[in-house]
Design a protein around this motif. Structure first.
Motif, short mmCIF file in Angstrom:
data_model
loop_
_atom_site.label_atom_id
_atom_site.label_comp_id
_atom_site.label_asym_id
_atom_site.label_seq_id
_atom_site.Cartn_x
_atom_site.Cartn_y
_atom_site.Cartn_z
N ALA A 2 0.83 -1.21 0.00
CA ALA A 2 0.00 0.00 0.00
C ALA A 2 0.86 1.25 0.00
CB ALA A 2 -0.93 -0.02 1.21
N LEU A 3 1.98 1.21 0.75
CA LEU A 3 2.88 2.36 0.79
C LEU A 3 3.53 2.59 -0.57
CD1 LEU A 3 4.61 1.89 4.28
CD2 LEU A 3 2.88 3.59 3.63
N THR A 4 3.89 1.49 -1.23
CA THR A 4 4.47 1.61 -2.57
C THR A 4 3.47 2.20 -3.54
OG1 THR A 4 5.90 -0.31 -2.17
CG2 THR A 4 5.55 0.34 -4.46
N ASP A 5 2.23 1.72 -3.49
CA ASP A 5 1.18 2.26 -4.36
C ASP A 5 0.97 3.75 -4.11
OD1 ASP A 5 0.81 -0.22 -5.45
OD2 ASP A 5 -0.94 -0.72 -4.22
N GLU A 6 1.01 4.14 -2.84
CA GLU A 6 0.83 5.56 -2.51
C GLU A 6 1.98 6.39 -3.06
OE1 GLU A 6 0.08 8.47 1.40
OE2 GLU A 6 0.32 6.29 1.65
N ALA A 7 3.19 5.85 -2.94
CA ALA A 7 4.36 6.56 -3.45
C ALA A 7 4.29 6.69 -4.97
CB ALA A 7 5.64 5.83 -3.03
N ILE A 8 3.86 5.62 -5.64
CA ILE A 8 3.71 5.66 -7.10
C ILE A 8 2.71 6.75 -7.48
CG2 ILE A 8 2.81 4.40 -9.10
CD1 ILE A 8 3.93 1.84 -7.81
N ALA A 9 1.57 6.77 -6.78
CA ALA A 9 0.53 7.75 -7.08
C ALA A 9 1.04 9.17 -6.87
CB ALA A 9 -0.69 7.50 -6.21
N LYS A 10 1.83 9.38 -5.83
CA LYS A 10 2.31 10.74 -5.55
C LYS A 10 3.37 11.19 -6.56
CE LYS A 10 1.08 11.20 -0.71
NZ LYS A 10 1.51 11.61 0.65
N ILE A 11 4.27 10.28 -6.93
CA ILE A 11 5.26 10.63 -7.94
C ILE A 11 4.56 10.89 -9.28
CG2 ILE A 11 7.24 9.79 -9.29
CD1 ILE A 11 8.08 8.18 -6.82
N ARG A 12 3.59 10.06 -9.61
CA ARG A 12 2.83 10.26 -10.85
C ARG A 12 2.11 11.60 -10.82
NH1 ARG A 12 -0.54 5.53 -11.22
NH2 ARG A 12 -2.04 6.68 -9.97
N GLY A 13 1.59 11.96 -9.65
CA GLY A 13 0.92 13.25 -9.52
C GLY A 13 1.87 14.42 -9.76
N LEU A 14 3.09 14.30 -9.25
CA LEU A 14 4.09 15.35 -9.48
C LEU A 14 4.42 15.49 -10.97
CD1 LEU A 14 6.53 14.60 -6.51
CD2 LEU A 14 4.96 16.54 -6.71
N ILE A 15 4.45 14.34 -11.66
CA ILE A 15 4.74 14.37 -13.09
C ILE A 15 3.57 14.97 -13.86
CG2 ILE A 15 5.16 12.92 -15.13
CD1 ILE A 15 6.65 10.98 -13.24
N GLN A 16 2.36 14.54 -13.52
CA GLN A 16 1.17 15.02 -14.24
C GLN A 16 0.93 16.51 -14.00
OE1 GLN A 16 -1.59 12.13 -12.59
NE2 GLN A 16 -1.65 10.97 -14.50
N SER A 17 1.29 16.99 -12.82
CA SER A 17 1.06 18.40 -12.51
C SER A 17 2.07 19.31 -13.18
CB SER A 17 1.11 18.61 -11.00
OG SER A 17 2.45 18.44 -10.51
N GLY A 18 3.15 18.71 -13.68
CA GLY A 18 4.19 19.51 -14.31
C GLY A 18 5.30 19.89 -13.37
N GLU A 19 5.19 19.49 -12.10
CA GLU A 19 6.25 19.79 -11.14
C GLU A 19 7.52 19.01 -11.46
OE1 GLU A 19 6.88 19.86 -6.28
OE2 GLU A 19 4.86 19.81 -7.14
N LEU A 20 7.31 17.82 -12.06
CA LEU A 20 8.44 17.01 -12.53
C LEU A 20 8.24 16.72 -14.01
CD1 LEU A 20 8.83 14.38 -9.63
CD2 LEU A 20 10.37 16.29 -10.14
N PRO A 21 8.56 17.67 -14.87
CA PRO A 21 8.35 17.47 -16.31
C PRO A 21 9.39 16.50 -16.88
CG PRO A 21 9.44 19.56 -15.91
CD PRO A 21 9.07 19.01 -14.56
N PRO A 22 9.16 16.02 -18.12
CA PRO A 22 10.12 15.10 -18.76
C PRO A 22 11.54 15.65 -18.72
CG PRO A 22 8.13 15.24 -20.06
CD PRO A 22 8.00 16.28 -18.97
N GLY A 23 12.47 14.77 -18.39
CA GLY A 23 13.88 15.15 -18.34
C GLY A 23 14.34 15.69 -17.01
N THR A 24 13.41 15.90 -16.08
CA THR A 24 13.76 16.46 -14.78
C THR A 24 14.39 15.41 -13.87
OG1 THR A 24 11.90 18.00 -14.89
CG2 THR A 24 12.86 17.62 -12.72
N ARG A 25 15.38 15.83 -13.10
CA ARG A 25 16.00 14.95 -12.11
C ARG A 25 15.19 15.00 -10.82
NH1 ARG A 25 22.29 15.41 -10.00
NH2 ARG A 25 22.19 13.71 -8.47
N LEU A 26 14.86 13.82 -10.28
CA LEU A 26 14.12 13.76 -9.02
C LEU A 26 15.01 14.18 -7.86
CD1 LEU A 26 12.22 12.02 -10.84
CD2 LEU A 26 11.80 10.59 -8.82
N PRO A 27 14.43 14.72 -6.81
CA PRO A 27 15.21 15.01 -5.60
C PRO A 27 15.80 13.72 -5.05
CG PRO A 27 13.04 16.05 -5.50
CD PRO A 27 13.02 15.10 -6.66
#
Length: 233
Positions: A2-27
């Motif tokens: 469940a924690l992994t699924d939540e983390a996936i959803a949150k990272i995906r949300g950051l990508i979809q919102s544009g906070e992490l656009p293509p080519g961006t390095r994650l923190p």
């Protein structure tokens, strides 16, 4: 999990919102975990899943980056999944191809370039020269249809159909055609598609492709039926 699924959803949300656009390095992992309010282990597992899905690119010693998110990357796993499908489901895949491929071929008639048409002509010549060689025919058949669908200019459609047209299905169809002395007829169907594209006739190209997919589906049904009734099966 469940924690992994939540983390996936949150990272995906950051990508979809544009906070992490293509080519961006994650923190860094620790910072990202704190930012999302999750454990580092959950974030680590999420990154592994998203790397497998070609959403993230983990570069050892450099960091983790969002990929280009191009359809050819994100849909790449479809082809691997299709190769694992059982016989009855392969027929369902052919039904999906029958819905998509003729329409895509019709669209290609409106946009295909002279260079792509010349390439199709060369592939046809090679197919006729290799009419009794299943391995060669599989390769030429794949290249022929990829060239046609690429001419639509729709990368998502191209990637989707490439995934649905796996090597396993093509191999079974072409080997059945050769054994049934019907390879030349199917090559003629490719010729009909080529001539329709050459004339820029959308409806004729769509009809020619539909006939071809129907023929391939019929041969796949025959091959699967023969395998199911073979002695010792």
């Amino acid at each position: 999990m469940a924690l992994t699924d939540e983390a996936i959803a949150k990272i995906r949300g950051l990508i979809q919102s544009g906070e992490l656009p293509p080519g961006t390095r994650l923190p860094p992992e620790q910072q990202l975990a704190a930012q999302m309010g999750l454990s580092r282990s959950g974030v680590r597992e999420a990154v592994k899943v998203l790397e497998s899905a070609r959403v993230l690119d983990v570069r050892r010693g450099d960091g983790t980056y969002v990929t280009s998110l191009a359809p050819r990357l994100l849909l790449e796993g479809l082809g691997l999944a299709v190769e694992l499908l059982r016989d009855d489901t392969l027929l369902e895949v052919m039904e999906v191809r029958r819905l998509l491929e003729p329409v895509a071929t019709g669209l290609a008639a409106l946009s295909i370039s002279d260079e792509q048409l010349d390439e199709l002509g060369r592939i046809l010549d090679e197919m006729r020269s290799a009419a009794d060689d299943a391995e060669q025919l599989i390769r030429f058949d794949t290249t022929f249809h990829h060239t046609v669908i690429t001419a639509t200019g729709n990368e998502t459609l191209t990637s989707l159909l490439a995934g649905l047209s796996g090597r396993t299905v093509r191999a079974r169809v072409w080997r059945g055609l050769i054994e049934g002395n019907a390879a030349h007829k199917t090559i003629d169907e490719h010729q009909a598609i080529y001539l329709a594209l050459r004339s820029r006739d959308q409806l004729l190209a769509q009809a020619s492709a539909l006939l071809h997919v129907n023929t391939s589906e019929a041969w796949l049904r025959a091959v699967l039926s023969s395998s199911a009734t073979a002695p010792g099966e």
